[in-house]
Design a protein around this motif. Sequence first.
Motif, mmCIF file in Angstrom:
data_model
loop_
_atom_site.group_PDB
_atom_site.id
_atom_site.type_symbol
_atom_site.label_atom_id
_atom_site.label_comp_id
_atom_site.label_asym_id
_atom_site.label_seq_id
_atom_site.Cartn_x
_atom_site.Cartn_y
_atom_site.Cartn_z
ATOM 1 N N PHE A 294 0.858 -1.184 0.000
ATOM 2 C CA PHE A 294 0.000 0.000 0.000
ATOM 3 C C PHE A 294 0.898 1.240 0.000
ATOM 4 C CE2 PHE A 294 -2.085 -3.487 2.100
ATOM 5 C CZ PHE A 294 -3.371 -3.487 1.589
ATOM 6 N N TYR A 377 -7.189 1.987 1.094
ATOM 7 C CA TYR A 377 -6.565 0.664 0.974
ATOM 8 C C TYR A 377 -7.035 -0.038 -0.299
ATOM 9 C CZ TYR A 377 -5.657 1.289 6.001
ATOM 10 O OH TYR A 377 -5.265 1.759 7.221
ATOM 11 N N ALA A 381 -4.128 -0.711 -3.173
ATOM 12 C CA ALA A 381 -3.543 -2.030 -2.943
ATOM 13 C C ALA A 381 -3.051 -2.663 -4.234
ATOM 14 C CB ALA A 381 -4.571 -2.948 -2.286
#
Length: 443
Positions: A294, A377, A381
């Motif tokens: 991340f 996120y 990601a």
Amino acid sequence: MSKTSRSALAETVQRDLIAYLRSGRTINQQAVTERLDSTGLSISDFDRLKRIHFTLSEPVRDYLDELPERLRRVRTASNVEREQVRGEVRGAVDWGQTYRARYAENPDDRSKFVTRSPYTEYQLPENVLLKTLLSILAETVKTDISAIDQSWRRDVWSDANAEAFVRRISQNIHLDRINADEDTPIEASHLEAARRSRQPLYYEAYELYQLYDRLLNNEFDEPRVREILFETLFVPDTATLFELACVFRLLRSLEDEYEVALHTIEAGSGAIAELRTDRWQIEVYHDETGPLTFNERLPEDPMDEYLRRYERVLDRHRNFLGRKSHRPLYQGRPDLIMVVNERKDADKTPRKILLGEFKHSSSESVFSDAVQEIFEYLEYARPEEAASRRWDTDEYLVDEDSIDFEGVIVTDGHQPEGPRDDLVHLAYQSIAESVEPGDILDL
């Protein structure tokens, strides 16, 4: 809706952790230890943490308070050492053994003698147990306890007391004559001799060693073993306790709803648990990025005005501190990652990835922050380098149509909302009591 108290969270984590350890179901003890370690020593060895807690425990401290006086009465036995010599004689002659020795070889050899020298025997079974126990404690104090730079440690073991204890064990003339250390294997004869002794120096050492052995073997049925493990274990902040409570409850819910079984964790794995069915494999990570990254870096020579100014901020920060800047545009780490795949394709692109955020709060603003964090996120990601080679992609996972990619938020005291926009909001009490199939993972 009120928040769950710290004591209730601690009790939940204690109970669930003990259930996993006692039942033999596999959980990553290294990962749990790292979360619960309150020593500041970055401990990942669960047995090492248990030794520290044993040394810090009240029964051990009470025993050591009485130790200086009791060590004056270390038990010894009188014994005789016999030696066969020729010519010069030192010590008393054992004529009976001398005649036997002569007649066994050469009756006319008058130069052969067997002498006897009385000595004090320290290598008794109860002394071996005593020295081993004290060596374990001294090594733990010297290596671990003294290195804990926190006020609560000094309240239990002051620097002066720690130094005095280590010095006493290393310099005591009685203990020095006992051939044993922290690695000496303890046998049944050592335990029995100490147990049968009338001296508290020995029978209390027996009780403490039994307690230590049960602690190392996770025998938590005994209340005293549980007390030692958790006496100082839950110094971590409430947020960490809440996260662990959520993780354990989610694991239990998955086990109950899908009849999955915890599987052995490979050495070095960052996963806190791995669950399997005949078809599915679920890797669970807490406070670890696992196979994901991340980290969004600034592009080289950014054209956007905002990014150029942000780059200057990072450069000034780097120059001020005199060190390199990592130039992150975004960097994050979810509280929970679940990676789901079919076992026959375990090394291929996952079928489902769940990212979670846990907030021990009823605040609307905290909940809003959690929602934003989850969407960040999900947006940023990507598979980390090793995973990208296995999954045959290094793209943002949100753009991969083959992956069911979702987020979950667990709050405490905030009214949950229905699932929407690939995001599920659960209340802690709901996962503490029951979770409906599909609320977490729809397998």
